[in-house]
Design a protein around this motif. Structure first.
Motif, PDB file in Angstrom:
ATOM      1  N   ALA A 145      47.650  25.848  51.787  1.00  0.00           N
ATOM      2  CA  ALA A 145      46.215  25.934  51.499  1.00  0.00           C
ATOM      3  C   ALA A 145      45.978  26.426  50.080  1.00  0.00           C
ATOM      4  O   ALA A 145      45.104  25.915  49.367  1.00  0.00           O
ATOM      5  CB  ALA A 145      45.541  26.858  52.508  1.00  0.00           C
ATOM      6  N   ILE A 146      46.749  27.415  49.652  1.00  0.00           N
ATOM      7  CA  ILE A 146      46.601  27.937  48.289  1.00  0.00           C
ATOM      8  C   ILE A 146      47.032  26.880  47.272  1.00  0.00           C
ATOM      9  O   ILE A 146      46.395  26.692  46.228  1.00  0.00           O
ATOM     10  CB  ILE A 146      47.417  29.232  48.127  1.00  0.00           C
ATOM     11  N   SER A 149      44.394  24.120  46.956  1.00  0.00           N
ATOM     12  CA  SER A 149      43.096  24.536  46.420  1.00  0.00           C
ATOM     13  C   SER A 149      43.078  24.393  44.898  1.00  0.00           C
ATOM     14  O   SER A 149      44.020  24.813  44.216  1.00  0.00           O
ATOM     15  CB  SER A 149      42.819  25.999  46.792  1.00  0.00           C
ATOM     16  N   ASN A 151      41.519  26.078  42.781  1.00  0.00           N
ATOM     17  CA  ASN A 151      41.489  27.381  42.106  1.00  0.00           C
ATOM     18  C   ASN A 151      42.392  28.407  42.783  1.00  0.00           C
ATOM     19  O   ASN A 151      42.251  29.608  42.565  1.00  0.00           O
ATOM     20  CB  ASN A 151      40.050  27.925  42.038  1.00  0.00           C
ATOM     21  N   CYS A 153      42.449  29.438  45.777  1.00  0.00           N
ATOM     22  CA  CYS A 153      41.718  30.245  46.781  1.00  0.00           C
ATOM     23  C   CYS A 153      41.272  31.600  46.240  1.00  0.00           C
ATOM     24  O   CYS A 153      41.099  32.556  47.000  1.00  0.00           O
ATOM     25  CB  CYS A 153      42.558  30.456  48.044  1.00  0.00           C
ATOM     26  N   GLU A 157      34.073  31.761  48.683  1.00  0.00           N
ATOM     27  CA  GLU A 157      33.913  30.677  49.630  1.00  0.00           C
ATOM     28  C   GLU A 157      32.425  30.353  49.791  1.00  0.00           C
ATOM     29  O   GLU A 157      31.563  31.159  49.418  1.00  0.00           O
ATOM     30  CB  GLU A 157      34.527  31.073  50.982  1.00  0.00           C
ATOM     31  N   ASN A 162      34.404  28.089  54.937  1.00  0.00           N
ATOM     32  CA  ASN A 162      35.258  26.977  54.535  1.00  0.00           C
ATOM     33  C   ASN A 162      34.878  25.701  55.288  1.00  0.00           C
ATOM     34  O   ASN A 162      34.846  25.669  56.520  1.00  0.00           O
ATOM     35  CB  ASN A 162      36.722  27.340  54.811  1.00  0.00           C
ATOM     36  N   THR A 360      38.474  33.804  51.358  1.00  0.00           N
ATOM     37  CA  THR A 360      38.816  32.400  51.101  1.00  0.00           C
ATOM     38  C   THR A 360      40.212  32.009  51.575  1.00  0.00           C
ATOM     39  O   THR A 360      40.361  30.992  52.268  1.00  0.00           O
ATOM     40  CB  THR A 360      38.670  32.103  49.593  1.00  0.00           C
ATOM     41  N   ALA A 364      40.937  29.164  54.583  1.00  0.00           N
ATOM     42  CA  ALA A 364      41.570  27.909  54.171  1.00  0.00           C
ATOM     43  C   ALA A 364      42.860  27.666  54.941  1.00  0.00           C
ATOM     44  O   ALA A 364      43.156  26.537  55.348  1.00  0.00           O
ATOM     45  CB  ALA A 364      41.841  27.927  52.670  1.00  0.00           C
ATOM     46  N   HIS A 368      43.733  24.659  57.523  1.00  0.00           N
ATOM     47  CA  HIS A 368      44.925  23.823  57.353  1.00  0.00           C
ATOM     48  C   HIS A 368      45.757  23.808  58.623  1.00  0.00           C
ATOM     49  O   HIS A 368      46.308  22.773  59.017  1.00  0.00           O
ATOM     50  CB  HIS A 368      45.760  24.349  56.181  1.00  0.00           C
TER      51      HIS A 368
END
Length: 482
Positions: A145-146, A149, A151, A153, A157, A162, A360, A364, A368
């Motif tokens: 997820a990071i 993303s 940015n 995460c 948010e 999310n 965030t 996320a 996922h």
């Protein structure tokens, strides 16, 4: 290291070393500074506190004399030992456990002071053992997820949460009969925050809120903390909420909201039938009383299909469903949500005022985890494990406890509600069990007036093993001793 630098005149500088030494001593006694930790150098302490190096040196000498720190050649000063480990520091703990009449708040605090202790067999905790949770797969989802993303995460948010997570929550609603869109969902920091937002959206201090009885203490303490009055509705371990009693209360009292756990209630474990859920929604809709539905245990079912929710029968937007993954997947992630119906804007405004947005990275990663299909696989395994554990715990309780007990028959969730002989005081049993490193939940903490004095709640969230069996044998023996 030490708070609030001291600025002094030359007249009292001679006594400053005692003040500095006393403050360091307090931090050592409170274990803010622990054995082996290095203290600032004399020069660093002098600069940090705005005192002379001579005063700083005297403070350390004073602490050395008391045996709290030691000087190591060419290295500096270190904490020597923590007084909390000495025998004379154990007396207050002994005094605190002496038998006396305790308030409800004191009982709750005492039961949950060992909440994270590894040395205690926590039959009191209504949550899954960590061994039942997919830690490696969760870690993988967090990293993915990071990585995905734009940015990493680190950005705020969206206010509602999310988008990917809300999409999958809406998809999961299909299983409980819901027709939900991502726009209907608001994410929160766990289920309890969702409950608070929903309560505040439909009530004001002084209003009456109906809850089950018995009920999880976190519910009625939260209601009371908001300045609301609690009305307890009698609840049956099999049938659930007494709808006739509820109907009578609606006509006699100004109930502003109801907060119920109709699916695998804690501590009773019952699941209301679909007919009763529908009837309750229609009953409340007649008087336009909002229903806050805590569905945190809804996914932990032992049958073939996921029970329907009260929200699935909601036609006026009066049912506000709240849930999270805290009991099913990741307690520490604090990912929850609510589907507040017609009160959506009020809840959004409250979230904006109090938390702005939810975390965030965790949202996320859970989104996922849903997306990869890992959640469905995990839940199939968890439900199977919990059902097996429920049966084994129930069998052991029936075997090792006295014959005059009554045991609930939960269709899901994590807990057994056990009625003992009326002569037995559940809190006294809790204290006796604690001497054997066993923690249970006494019935007194599940009502505002501590009425369930001869009931206990036992969690079957931990896999059944020899240690669990021995703890249940010990409990049975302690009960017989009464």
């Amino acid at each position: 290291m030490i708070d609030n630098p001291v600025i002094t005149s030359s007249r009292d500088e001679d006594f400053l070393y005692l003040q500095i030494a006393e403050r360091f001593g307090n931090q050592i006694r409170q274990q803010l500074l622990k054995t082996g930790e290095k203290l600032p150098s004399v020069r660093a302490l002098s600069n940090e506190q705005g005192i002379s190096q001579s005063t700083a040196y005297k403070a350390y000498v004073e602490l050395e004399i008391k045996g709290l720190i030691e000087a190591r050649p060419k290295s500096g000063y270190y904490v020597r030992f923590t007084p909390a480990r000495s025998f004379d520091q154990r007396q207050p703990e002994k005094q605190a456990t002496e038998s006396k009449k305790l308030s409800l708040d004191e009982m709750i605090a005492r039961v949950y002071r060992h909440f994270t202790s590894d040395s205690i067999i926590k039959l009191s905790r209504a949550s899954p053992a960590l061994s039942l949770l997919p830690q490696a797969k969760l870690n993988k989802s967090m990293m993915e997820a990071i990585r995905l993303s734009p940015n990493g995460c680190i950005n705020y948010e969206e206010i509602q949460g999310n988008e990917n997570l809300r999409k999958h929550i809406a998809r999961q609603a299909f299983n409980w009969g819901g027709n939900i869109l991502p726009a209907d969902v608001i994410t929160t920091q766990g289920c309890m925050e969702a409950l608070v937002f929903c309560l505040r959206a439909v009530t004001k201090p002084g209003d009456v809120v109906a809850i089950e009885s018995p009920a999880y203490f976190g519910i009625f303490t939260t209601v009371q903390s908001l300045g609301l009055s609690v009305l307890e509705i009698p609840t049956d371990p099999i049938e659930g909420i007494d709808l006739d009693f509820l109907e009578g209360c609606i006509s006699k009292q100004q109930i502003k909201a109801c907060l119920f756990v109709p699916t695998f209630s804690n501590p009773l474990g019952y699941c209301m039938t679909n007919d009763k859920k529908k009837k309750m929604v229609e009953l409340l809709a007649k008087s336009e009383v909002p229903l806050i539905e805590d569905d945190i245990y809804g996914e932990m079912y032992f049958g073939k299909t996921r029970p329907r929710t009260c929200k699935s029968y909601d036609k006026q937007g009066l049912v506000m469903l709240c849930s999270s993954v805290s009991k099913s997947l990741a307690p520490g992630y604090r990912v929850g949500w609510c589907i507040p119906g017609k009160f959506k804007q009020q809840v959004i405004n409250l979230k904006l005022m109090h938390t702005l947005s939810s975390a965030t990275p965790t949202q996320a990663s859970i989104g996922h985890f849903f997306e990869t299909g890992r959640y469905d696989l995990h839940m199939r395994n968890l439900r199977k494990a919990l059902h097996t554990q429920c049966l084994r715990y129930t069998q052991a309780v029936a075997e090792y406890f006295p014959d005059d007990i009554k045991i609930s028959r939960p269709q899901g969730g994590y807990v057994l509600w056990i009625e003992l002989n009326k002569k037995i005081d559940a809190f006294e049993l809790y204290e006796r069990a604690l001497n054997y490193n066993i923690s249970i939940s006494p019935g007194q903490i599940f009502s505002t007036d501590s009425r369930f004095t001869n009931f206990i709640r036992i969690s079957f969230g931990m896999p059944y093993n020899v240690e669990i069996e021995e703890s249940l044998k010990t409990l049975g023996r302690l009960i017989n001793e009464f």
